[in-house]
Design a protein around this motif. Structure first.
Motif, short mmCIF file in Angstrom:
data_model
loop_
_atom_site.label_atom_id
_atom_site.label_comp_id
_atom_site.label_asym_id
_atom_site.label_seq_id
_atom_site.Cartn_x
_atom_site.Cartn_y
_atom_site.Cartn_z
N LEU A 20 30.46 51.02 42.31
CA LEU A 20 31.38 50.22 43.08
C LEU A 20 32.66 49.92 42.85
CD1 LEU A 20 31.32 48.56 45.92
CD2 LEU A 20 30.50 46.59 44.67
N PHE A 21 32.83 49.67 41.38
CA PHE A 21 34.05 49.28 40.71
C PHE A 21 34.68 50.24 39.87
CE2 PHE A 21 31.94 45.13 41.58
CZ PHE A 21 32.69 44.51 42.27
N GLY A 22 34.11 51.40 39.65
CA GLY A 22 34.65 52.63 39.06
C GLY A 22 34.58 52.19 37.30
N HIS A 62 41.52 49.16 51.22
CA HIS A 62 40.62 48.12 50.66
C HIS A 62 41.23 46.59 50.93
CE1 HIS A 62 39.53 50.80 46.91
NE2 HIS A 62 38.90 51.20 48.04
N ARG A 63 40.18 46.37 52.04
CA ARG A 63 40.50 45.15 52.76
C ARG A 63 39.35 43.98 52.67
NH1 ARG A 63 43.31 46.61 58.36
NH2 ARG A 63 43.67 44.23 58.50
N LEU A 64 39.50 42.91 52.94
CA LEU A 64 38.69 41.93 52.94
C LEU A 64 38.62 41.05 54.36
CD1 LEU A 64 35.99 40.57 51.83
CD2 LEU A 64 37.50 38.62 51.07
N PHE A 65 37.74 41.42 55.23
CA PHE A 65 37.87 40.49 56.70
C PHE A 65 37.07 39.38 56.41
CE2 PHE A 65 38.02 44.93 59.12
CZ PHE A 65 39.28 44.86 58.43
N GLY A 78 36.39 49.73 53.25
CA GLY A 78 36.97 50.94 52.37
C GLY A 78 35.85 51.65 51.25
N MET A 79 36.23 52.45 50.75
CA MET A 79 35.48 53.21 50.02
C MET A 79 35.54 53.02 48.35
SD MET A 79 33.69 55.03 52.13
CE MET A 79 32.75 56.34 51.19
N PRO A 80 34.72 53.07 47.51
CA PRO A 80 34.68 52.92 46.20
C PRO A 80 35.70 54.02 45.58
CG PRO A 80 32.35 53.58 46.54
CD PRO A 80 33.19 53.30 47.89
N PRO A 81 36.30 53.41 44.45
CA PRO A 81 36.10 52.47 43.60
C PRO A 81 36.90 51.18 44.29
CG PRO A 81 37.38 53.81 42.57
CD PRO A 81 37.14 54.74 43.61
N PHE A 82 36.35 49.86 44.13
CA PHE A 82 37.09 48.81 44.31
C PHE A 82 37.76 48.24 43.02
CE2 PHE A 82 34.79 49.48 48.43
CZ PHE A 82 35.48 48.78 49.26
N SER A 83 38.46 47.36 43.08
CA SER A 83 39.34 46.64 42.10
C SER A 83 38.46 45.44 41.86
CB SER A 83 40.54 46.15 42.27
OG SER A 83 41.10 45.38 41.38
#
Length: 810
Positions: A618-620, A759-762, A780-785
């Motif tokens: 998920l986070f790389g 990479h957004r949060l609703f 969004g798609m991984p990797p997320f920060s």
């Protein structure tokens, strides 16, 4: 498919004992704890003496030899386990969950244990019968009373009773002795043929030994081959006249009335039968019924018609109404015996079939009172390594299930059978229960002797629990069919799940559904080896990205197991790891033991790698410090389980249930629970609580540049209110409006334009029945920060202030 109607009862069994003289066979207790009836109960719990030594070291075969052996007993507590007594004595560490302390139990697997205590003789009248009842004996037991052998038992999972009428000393005291033999030594002497020589690496003993399968080691529990009197021990004085068994089943139901089948059995003087009547009266609020039956025989069936009944409903779909039912045995107009039961009136149907083609997909659907139910809940695993401690934990864990709005619990087969307190709570809170028989991940013997053992166990458990309305289904066990499939064997040849168990259910609980295995592989699936036909599955797979193909393209109608790992909070880790072993997790034997104890030589680190890999996907990159690692894994678990639940709700009725793994740990470990052993909640707990509300607003995955916004209504009431979806970083409103959703349906209220590359949060909030509810969606798609997610977390928490973002992972 099957139909069952039920009720909750506290019921006393129909009991039979041995003759007054000689050795008695121990009868398996087949009823429920004392209803409000007439039997007197004298507790034999408390302090006992405990003698112990390696089995066979001393030539002791009877209690009188203990006196001359020179052995000094220690104090033991009943209910309890021998290992806990050794901890109190100081022979074992005080905290058996700390570090590698649990491994110190291994030598004691080869011991025998002698429990002994005195008790006085109670006063009794003519015609009364005395019985010793052991509600849980782990495991291979021989019983003596005043030096005379009473009998033997070999099943830790069920209750046992011994008739001791006429066998107590007239003026007391009496000496009761119980010897427990080593199950490991017993198992080593058994025959292991190819058809049943398969179990997990540390679990071969479970094939023959009837105790909780997890005792021999599991990937969620350590190996701890316990011994002890783990549930209460009682002396019961039965009166001459007694209502010994009641069974209630709703056999038909419509909008105007219900037909309640009542089966009864009484103990009395047969000469009195022409003068006896049975009066049954029920009340739930302003709904009442009364039936009086003249008796011709001490057992029978009565059908009672109840006008405008109050019904038992699953959580979210209505009130789980219960009737208080008083049954009285009348001699002319005098009450000579009575009992009180709690009865729920409901009709339950399970519709299950394989996929028949593109036009008729697989289906696994529960209906209650003719209403389809979307099942959302948890797998229920052992509450503790030492099951004498279960009773102190069950209420608190059930409070969590209620708080999460679970309407369904699957009781996993690797455990013991839960007692009435658990089912009573499920009855009162409207939580349906899928009950596995305690047959897990192994091929079991097919000998006549072992089949009889399973038949007796099944009858005991069925008769004990059958009157609970929460009990939705019996199941043959965990992953039995799956193991046969992997080994190229046909599970249809197994007599336990295809013959013994269904026959026991038909005999004792004929109105309740039965599922041969979890999951079940039908003859068509076995023949074609096409598992996509199956309506119900465990969804584990490679444990890769939770929005990958394994979780989106191969989902069955009903998911009975699926989960993701999350590390416990730091305060919990420090309770079972010392500073040296807190970090790093790699090449760390303490982490290995507390995440997977399937193989002890060497320890298997696979669960640690799954925990780390899921978060890295998920986070790389993973943090190189413990605090960051905890957060990354908890963030991942929370988003994953939330996604699994939402995808089920968004695809209603193509999908009908998500039973995630799991609510609570049974010992100190790193695993896929959402609450650790010390009741420290992980982030997933709070996300689940939000998305299991009866009415929930969700954002679907992007398709053709848009994401749907859907109101899911899992209730029998229409709902209306206001909703808003906005961007967490900009505050911009993305979609807003009023909604009116129909009962038990989904409603698409709009779409939001999106890009997969974002990479957004609703953030989401809505009202339903004048209450505010909240949710969120990560696009969004991984990797997320990981740093970005940390910045989002306070905004997610602030939606309802139902958790403190600063305390996550602590």
């Amino acid at each position: 498919m099957g139909v069952a109607g039920m009720n909750v009862a506290s019921a006393e069994p129909s009991l039979s004992g041995a003759p007054a003289g000689g050795e008695a066979l121990v009868q398996d207790a087949i009823g429920m704890p004392s209803p409000s009836g007439d039997a007197r109960r004298i507790s034999l719990d408390g302090k006992w003496k405990l003698f112990y030594f390696p089995q066979g070291k001393y030539p002791i075969t009877a209690p009188d030899q203990l006196k001359t052996s020179g052995l000094a007993p220690i104090e033991a507590l009943v209910p309890g386990e021998a290992a806990l007594d050794l901890s109190r004595k100081g022979e074992l560490p005080a905290d058996l969950y700390f570090g590698e302390n649990i491994l110190k139990l291994r030598p004691y697997e080869l011991y025998e244990w002698w429990y002994q205590r005195e008790f006085p003789t109670p006063g009794s009248a003519a015609g009364e019968r005395l019985e010793l009842r052991f509600r849980g004996v782990d495991c291979l037991a021989t019983y003596w009373l005043n030096g005379k052998k009473l009998g033997e038992t070999a099943n830790a999972l069920i209750e046992h009773q011994l008739d001791v009428t006429g066998k107590l000393n007239a003026h007391g005291p009496n000496v009761l002795t119980v010897r427990l033999r080593s199950p490991v030594l017993e198992a080593a002497d058994k025959q292991y043929d190819p058809g049943w020589a398969t179990a997990q690496p540390t679990n071969m003993e479970q094939i023959w030994i009837r105790k909780a399968p997890h005792s021999f080691g599991w990937n969620i529990m350590p190996r701890a081959v316990t011994a002890g009197l783990w549930r209460p021990v009682e002396l019961i004085v039965h009166p001459q006249h007694e209502i010994t068994d009641m069974y209630f089943a709703t056999v038909s139901l419509n909008s105007r009335h219900a037909r309640l089948a009542v089966c009864f059995q009484i103990t009395t003087d047969p000469a009195l039968l022409p003068h006896l009547r049975l009066r049954i009266q029920g009340r739930s609020g302003d709904s009442t019924f009364t039936h009086v039956e003249n008796l011709e025989f001490p057992a029978g069936r009565i059908d009672i018609r109840i006008a405008n009944p109050k019904l038992w409903w699953p959580r979210g779909y209505g009130q789980p109404d219960l009737y208080e039912v008083t049954t009285e045995l009348l001699q002319d107009d005098t009450v000579i015996a009575s009992r009180l039961d709690s009865v729920g009136i409901r009709k339950l149907e399970l519709i299950s079939h394989d996929a028949q083609g593109p036009e008729e997909p697989a289906l696994f659907l529960y209906k209650v009172n003719d209403v389809p139910i979307l099942c959302k809940g948890t797998n229920w695993v052992p509450l503790d390594v030492f099951h004498s401690r279960d009773a102190a934990r069950v209420q608190k864990v059930m409070d969590l299930a209620v708080d999460l709005e679970c309407n369904f619990i699957r009781c996993w087969a690797g455990n013991v059978y839960e007692d009435h307190e658990f089912f009573d709570l499920c009855d009162r809170h409207g939580i349906m229960v899928w009950q596995d028989f305690a047959l897990a991940n192994a091929l079991y013997p097919q000998t006549p002797e072992f089949l009889q053992v399973i038949k007796e166990e099944a009858i005991s458990v069925i008769k004990k629990l059958r009157n609970h309305p929460s009990l939705a289904m019996w199941c043959g066990g965990n992953e039995y069919d799956q193991l046969c499939y992997v080994l190229d064997l046909d599970p249809a040849n197994d007599r336990i799940t295809r013959e013994i168990l269904p026959q026991a259910i038909f005999q004792c609980d004929p109105y309740r559904p039965y599922h041969p295995s979890c999951p079940y592989y039908s003859p068509k699936v076995i023949a074609t080896r096409d598992t996509t036909l199956m309506p119900e599955k465990h969804v584990w797979g490679p444990r890769d990205y939770f929005k990958g193909k394994n979780y989106t393209e191969h989902m069955p109608s009903f998911v009975s197991e699926a989960g993701y790992d999350g590390c416990p909070g730091l305060s919990s880790l420090k309770r079972f790891l010392d500073e040296k072993h807190l970090w790093p997790w790699q090449d760390n034997t303490w982490w290995q033991l507390h995440s997977s104890s399937m193989t002890l030589r060497p320890l298997d680190p696979v669960e640690n790698h799954i925990l780390a890999n899921e978060a890295q996907e998920l986070f790389g990159n993973l943090p190189d410090n413990l605090e960051g690692f905890i957060l990354a894994t908890q963030f991942t678990e929370a988003e994953a389980v939330k996604f699994l639940l939402e995808s089920t709700r968004l695809n209603k009725w193509r999908r009908t249930g998500m039973i995630w793994w799991n609510l609570m740990d049974g010992w100190a470990q790193m695993n896929d629970s959402v609450v650790d052993y010390y009741f420290n909640k992980k982030l997933a707990y709070y996300y689940i609580r939000r998305v299991q509300k009866p009415v929930c607003v969700m954002v679907d995955e992007p398709t053709a540049w848009y994401s749907r916004v859907v109101v899911g209504n899992d209730s029998r009431e229409d709902s209306s209110g206001h909703y808003r979806v906005w961007d967490a970083d900009s505050g911009k409103t993305l979609l807003e409006g009023d909604y009116q959703s129909k009962a038990n349906e989904n409603l698409e209220v709009g779409q939001i334009p999106v890009f997969h590359s974002d990479h957004r949060l609703f953030l989401i909030e809505w009202t339903a029945h004048a209450q505010k509810y909240v949710n969120h969606y990560m696009l969004g798609m991984p990797p997320f920060s990981l740093d970005q997610y940390k910045s989002w977390l306070p905004k997610i928490a602030a939606l309802q202030n139902d958790f403190d973002a600063a305390n996550v992972g602590k």
